[in-house]
Design an enzyme around this catalytic site. Structure first.
Site, PDB file in Angstrom:
ATOM      1  N   ASP A  72       0.834  -1.195   0.000  1.00 54.87           N
ATOM      2  CA  ASP A  72       0.000   0.000   0.000  1.00 54.87           C
ATOM      3  C   ASP A  72       0.872   1.250   0.000  1.00 54.87           C
ATOM      4  O   ASP A  72       2.003   1.249   0.517  1.00 54.87           O
ATOM      5  CB  ASP A  72      -0.914   0.012   1.227  1.00 54.87           C
ATOM      6  CG  ASP A  72      -1.971  -1.090   1.165  1.00 54.87           C
ATOM      7  OD1 ASP A  72      -2.230  -1.572   0.051  1.00 54.87           O
ATOM      8  OD2 ASP A  72      -2.508  -1.468   2.227  1.00 54.87           O
ATOM      9  N   ASP A 104      22.552 -11.454 -15.512  1.00 54.16           N
ATOM     10  CA  ASP A 104      23.687 -10.947 -14.743  1.00 54.16           C
ATOM     11  C   ASP A 104      23.874 -11.697 -13.433  1.00 54.16           C
ATOM     12  O   ASP A 104      24.663 -11.298 -12.585  1.00 54.16           O
ATOM     13  CB  ASP A 104      23.514  -9.452 -14.470  1.00 54.16           C
ATOM     14  CG  ASP A 104      22.229  -9.121 -13.710  1.00 54.16           C
ATOM     15  OD1 ASP A 104      21.500 -10.061 -13.336  1.00 54.16           O
ATOM     16  OD2 ASP A 104      21.952  -7.926 -13.499  1.00 54.16           O
ATOM     17  N   HIS A 106      21.718 -12.175 -10.940  1.00 55.85           N
ATOM     18  CA  HIS A 106      21.048 -11.714  -9.722  1.00 55.85           C
ATOM     19  C   HIS A 106      19.954 -12.695  -9.325  1.00 55.85           C
ATOM     20  O   HIS A 106      19.301 -13.290 -10.171  1.00 55.85           O
ATOM     21  CB  HIS A 106      20.492 -10.295  -9.890  1.00 55.85           C
ATOM     22  CG  HIS A 106      19.248 -10.194 -10.714  1.00 55.85           C
ATOM     23  ND1 HIS A 106      19.248  -9.812 -12.033  1.00 55.85           N
ATOM     24  CD2 HIS A 106      17.949 -10.410 -10.392  1.00 55.85           C
ATOM     25  CE1 HIS A 106      18.008  -9.801 -12.497  1.00 55.85           C
ATOM     26  NE2 HIS A 106      17.195 -10.166 -11.521  1.00 55.85           N
ATOM     27  N   GLU A 111      20.584  -7.339  -6.951  1.00 55.61           N
ATOM     28  CA  GLU A 111      21.344  -6.992  -8.145  1.00 55.61           C
ATOM     29  C   GLU A 111      22.848  -7.158  -7.918  1.00 55.61           C
ATOM     30  O   GLU A 111      23.305  -7.278  -6.768  1.00 55.61           O
ATOM     31  CB  GLU A 111      21.032  -5.545  -8.533  1.00 55.61           C
ATOM     32  CG  GLU A 111      19.555  -5.244  -8.732  1.00 55.61           C
ATOM     33  CD  GLU A 111      19.020  -5.759 -10.058  1.00 55.61           C
ATOM     34  OE1 GLU A 111      19.601  -6.692 -10.640  1.00 55.61           O
ATOM     35  OE2 GLU A 111      18.000  -5.224 -10.523  1.00 55.61           O
TER      36      GLU A 111
END
Length: 239
Positions: A72, A104, A106, A111
């Protein structure tokens, strides 16, 4: 570490779905023992998820959808992340974490450069991830979220078992980094080399960057790996 190599995407998806199905039934879910089926944003695990939905409709599995994060507009996101970690702990931890990876390397939205001991948090998305997700927003980059809530690498490492699905030639270099080179925070999937029970499920295309002897070694173990999905258990049969 297990590396399960199937001929193509469909077979890899089916093998993974059967494995998950068996693990869920062995877990014996109930009112206070549940599992969460999170829908992925990437393409790799989708075939596996579709198979799991089929098993559910056939009566082989019984589950309900569980809302995880509260997204929310006015929610305190840090508090939401802290609460999620608390929920995991209160539930007794994660038994089986299933995820895919990006080209990559991740995992979830951790990341390249993410801490390998990170916990659930708000994470800034790399441009490659934003570009990959643009297809879900009619190709309009201005509509793609630039941040996301995600479990951390450390959160996943605490799971008793981790399954990573990797398919396609575009993920081949990431698989190579995941299992044939050392642990590196720039390839967060490589952290699972140090997990006591990791299983990578891939197709032939994803092995293109691996050494021939690596592929031959793990293919030679398929007769062992296939025992994990045969027989396929079913809740209808009372297994």
């Amino acid at each position: 570490m297990r590396l399960v190599i199937l001929d193509n995407y469909d077979l890899a998806s089916e093998w993974a779905a059967k494995y998950i199905c068996n693990r869920i039934i062995q877990f014996k879910p109930g009112q206070d023992r549940y599992f969460t089926l999170g829908l992925p944003t990437g393409s790799t695990p989708l075939g596996c998820y579709k198979k799991l939905i089929e098993y559910h409709k056939n009566g082989d599995l019984s589950f309900k959808y569980v809302k995880t994060f509260n997204m929310d507009e006015y929610v305190d996101l840090q508090a939401e992340c802290d609460a999620f970690e608390k929920k995991i702990k209160e539930a007794g931890g994660i038994d089986l974490f299933v995820g895919g990876i990006g080209p990559d390397g991740h995992i979830a939205f951790n990341e390249p450069g993410s801490s390998l001991v990170s916990r659930t948090r708000l994470k800034t998305l790399a441009m490659d991830t934003i570009l990959a997700n643009a297809k879900y927003f009619d190709g309009d980059l201005s509509k793609v979220p630039t941040m996301a809530l995600t479990v951390g690498v450390g959160t996943v490492m605490d799971a008793r078992e981790v399954m990573i699905l990797i398919t396609g030639a575009h993920k081949a270099f990431a698989l190579y980094k995941a299992i044939e080179e050392g642990v590196n925070h720039m390839w967060t999937v490589s952290a699972f080399q140090q997990h006591p029970q990791t299983i990578f499920v891939c197709d032939e295309d994803a092995t293109l960057e691996l050494r021939v002897k690596t592929v031959k070694y793990f293919k030679g173990l398929m007769h062992v790996h296939n025992k994990l999905v045969d027989p396929l258990y079913s809740m209808k049969e009372g297994n």
